[in-house]
Design an enzyme around this catalytic site. Structure first.
Site, PDB file in Angstrom:
ATOM      1  N   ASP A 220       0.651  -1.327  -0.050  1.00  0.00           N
ATOM      2  CA  ASP A 220      -0.127  -0.047  -0.006  1.00  0.00           C
ATOM      3  C   ASP A 220       0.709   1.126   0.022  1.00  0.00           C
ATOM      4  O   ASP A 220       0.544   2.307  -0.691  1.00  0.00           O
ATOM      5  CB  ASP A 220      -1.032  -0.058   1.116  1.00  0.00           C
ATOM      6  CG  ASP A 220      -0.513  -0.420   2.546  1.00  0.00           C
ATOM      7  OD1 ASP A 220       0.733  -0.800   2.645  1.00  0.00           O
ATOM      8  OD2 ASP A 220      -0.877  -0.494   3.432  1.00  0.00           O
ATOM      9  N   ASP A 244       1.300  -7.265 -10.521  1.00  0.00           N
ATOM     10  CA  ASP A 244      -0.049  -6.816 -11.780  1.00  0.00           C
ATOM     11  C   ASP A 244      -0.631  -5.573 -11.733  1.00  0.00           C
ATOM     12  O   ASP A 244      -0.489  -4.406 -12.639  1.00  0.00           O
ATOM     13  CB  ASP A 244      -1.053  -7.914 -11.923  1.00  0.00           C
ATOM     14  CG  ASP A 244      -2.082  -7.537 -12.849  1.00  0.00           C
ATOM     15  OD1 ASP A 244      -1.746  -7.189 -13.962  1.00  0.00           O
ATOM     16  OD2 ASP A 244      -3.377  -7.651 -12.399  1.00  0.00           O
TER      17      ASP A 244
HETATM   18  C1  IPM Z   1      -0.925  -8.461 -17.612  1.00  0.00           C
HETATM   19  C2  IPM Z   1      -2.475  -8.868 -17.721  1.00  0.00           C
HETATM   20  C3  IPM Z   1      -2.660 -10.392 -17.426  1.00  0.00           C
HETATM   21  C4  IPM Z   1      -2.388 -10.601 -15.960  1.00  0.00           C
HETATM   22  C5  IPM Z   1      -4.086 -10.850 -17.746  1.00  0.00           C
HETATM   23  C6  IPM Z   1      -4.488 -10.457 -19.245  1.00  0.00           C
HETATM   24  C7  IPM Z   1      -4.245 -12.148 -17.292  1.00  0.00           C
HETATM   25  O1  IPM Z   1      -3.161  -7.796 -17.055  1.00  0.00           O
HETATM   26  O2  IPM Z   1      -0.148  -9.080 -18.343  1.00  0.00           O
HETATM   27  O3  IPM Z   1      -0.402  -7.655 -16.622  1.00  0.00           O
HETATM   28  O4  IPM Z   1      -3.201 -10.179 -15.277  1.00  0.00           O
HETATM   29  O5  IPM Z   1      -1.124 -11.036 -15.715  1.00  0.00           O
HETATM   30 MN    MN Z   2      -1.999  -6.441 -15.923  1.00  0.00          MN
END
Ligand code: IPM
Ligand code: MN
Length: 355
Positions: A220, A244
């Site tokens: 965070d 992500d």
């Molecule tokens: C990324 C994308 C992917 C993920 C999705 C499309 C599954 O958001 O490459 O960051 O979450 O890893």
């Molecule tokens: Mn992503």
């Protein structure tokens, strides 16, 4: 050198073509022999063979030295929660089967585009860091995952092993050694057991890199620091889901998502792709910015083939195109004519061949 080209969905084919043309140009210039073969993936592959990552595509990747990847995803699946096969499953299957445990997303600022950032120029100017995201563990792959029988309870499981943490943190230290020697390890060790394992393992590895300044940060806080003080980061390493989220956040800091490349590396063939998505609304219109994919091709030459000079020439061409305003609409100066995807590609190829 042999590369597998997986254009995928939406704008994927257009931007991949430009990146491939640029790679071909640079190989021609330096006299390298380049072989490439196309494969299908994503919604395109679902339509053709009912599987977003078919075995033939996997075999093609396995017998290639690198994979150049476009983008996957189609709104048809996003709006249908009952769809049994989804393009994204293809991406996850590819990551798992190729053993791509590390996703490298460098974030760099282009001085002439700093004004495009949603943040103040004095905050983003000079930001230059590398996000290292763990890519084959955590919530994305942990089991059990699913629903209770009555359907009213759902669960995902976050799992990490000592071995998985060791290899990704070690890799991040190695990158820190090649850069400004600062590593930020991002977790949620005040709440999560997996994060506490990350911290424990990291503390064991740290003494092997005495020159690197190690910083531990809760996720965070990291989310806040990224927009408050992006220049304070050099290398940042974190688990799959945190990575992500943080890399999407990081991608807009410089104001140009269409410019950011990535590499996914691991046990088998590495994959190089832009961090942006398939932008289905723009498919076939020849307006998408190809530079993130072109810069991914530069990463490919460097990481998969050790061709540093060739990669530098691609980056030089990209910088020059931006300086000369040969830009697609997303980064074009207001009032100036926007170039098409293929025009930018042709300009880059000419620059490279006449350099
Ligand atoms: C990324 C994308 C992917 C993920 C999705 C499309 C599954 O958001 O490459 O960051 O979450 O890893
Ligand atoms: Mn992503």
């Amino acid at each position: 050198m042999k590369i597998a080209v997986l254009p995928g969905d939406g704008i994927g084919p257009e931007i991949t073509k430009v990146a491939l043309d640029v790679t071909i140009a640079v190989c021609k210039k330096y006299g390298h022999e380049l072989n490439y073969e196309y494969g299908i993936v994503g919604a395109d592959a679902i339509d053709k063979v009912g599987n977003p990552y078919p075995d033939e595509t996997h075999e093609l990747c396995m017998r290639s030295d690198a994979v150049l990847f476009g983008a996957i995803g189609h709104p048809r699946f996003d709006n249908d929660p009952t769809a049994k096969v989804r393009p994204e499953q293809g991406l996850l299957a590819m990551r798992k089967k190729l053993g791509l445990y590390a996703n490298l997303r460098p974030v760099t600022t282009f001085e002439s585009l700093v004004y495009k950032s949603p943040l103040r120029p004095d905050i983003v100017r000079g930001a230059d860091f590398m996000c290292v995201r763990e890519l084959t563990g955590g919530l994305y792959f942990g089991r059990p995952q699913g629903r209770s029988e009555d359907g009213n309870t759902a669960y995902d499981t976050c799992v990490y092993t000592r071995e998985e943490v060791t290899r990704i943190v070690t890799l991040a230290y190695e990158y820190a050694m090649k850069r400004r020697k600062k590593l930020t390890i991002v977790d949620k060790a005040n709440v999560l057991a997996t994060s506490r394992l990350w911290r424990e393992v990291s503390r064991e590895i740290a003494p092997a890199y005495p020159e690197v300044e190690t910083e531990y940060m809760f996720v965070d806080n990291a989310a806040m620091r990224l927009i408050q003080w992006p220049t304070s980061f050099d290398v940042l390493v974190t688990e799959n889901m945190f990575g992500d989220i943080l890399t999407d956040e990081a991608s807009v800091i410089t104001g140009s998502m269409g410019l950011l490349p990535s590499a996914s590396i691991g046990t088998h063939t590495s994959v190089f792709e832009p961090i942006h998505g398939s932008w289905p609304e723009a498919a076939g219109q020849n307006i998408a910015n190809p530079l993130a994919t072109v810069l991914s091709a530069a990463m490919m030459l460097e990481y998969a083939f050790g061709l540093n000079e060739e990669a530098a020439l691609i980056r030089k061409a990209v910088d020059a195109s931006i300086d000369k305003n040969i830009r697609t609409q997303d980064i074009q100066v207001e009032g100036e004519k926007a170039y098409t995807t293929s025009q930018v590609g042709e300009w880059l190829v000419n620059f490279i061949l006449s350099a």
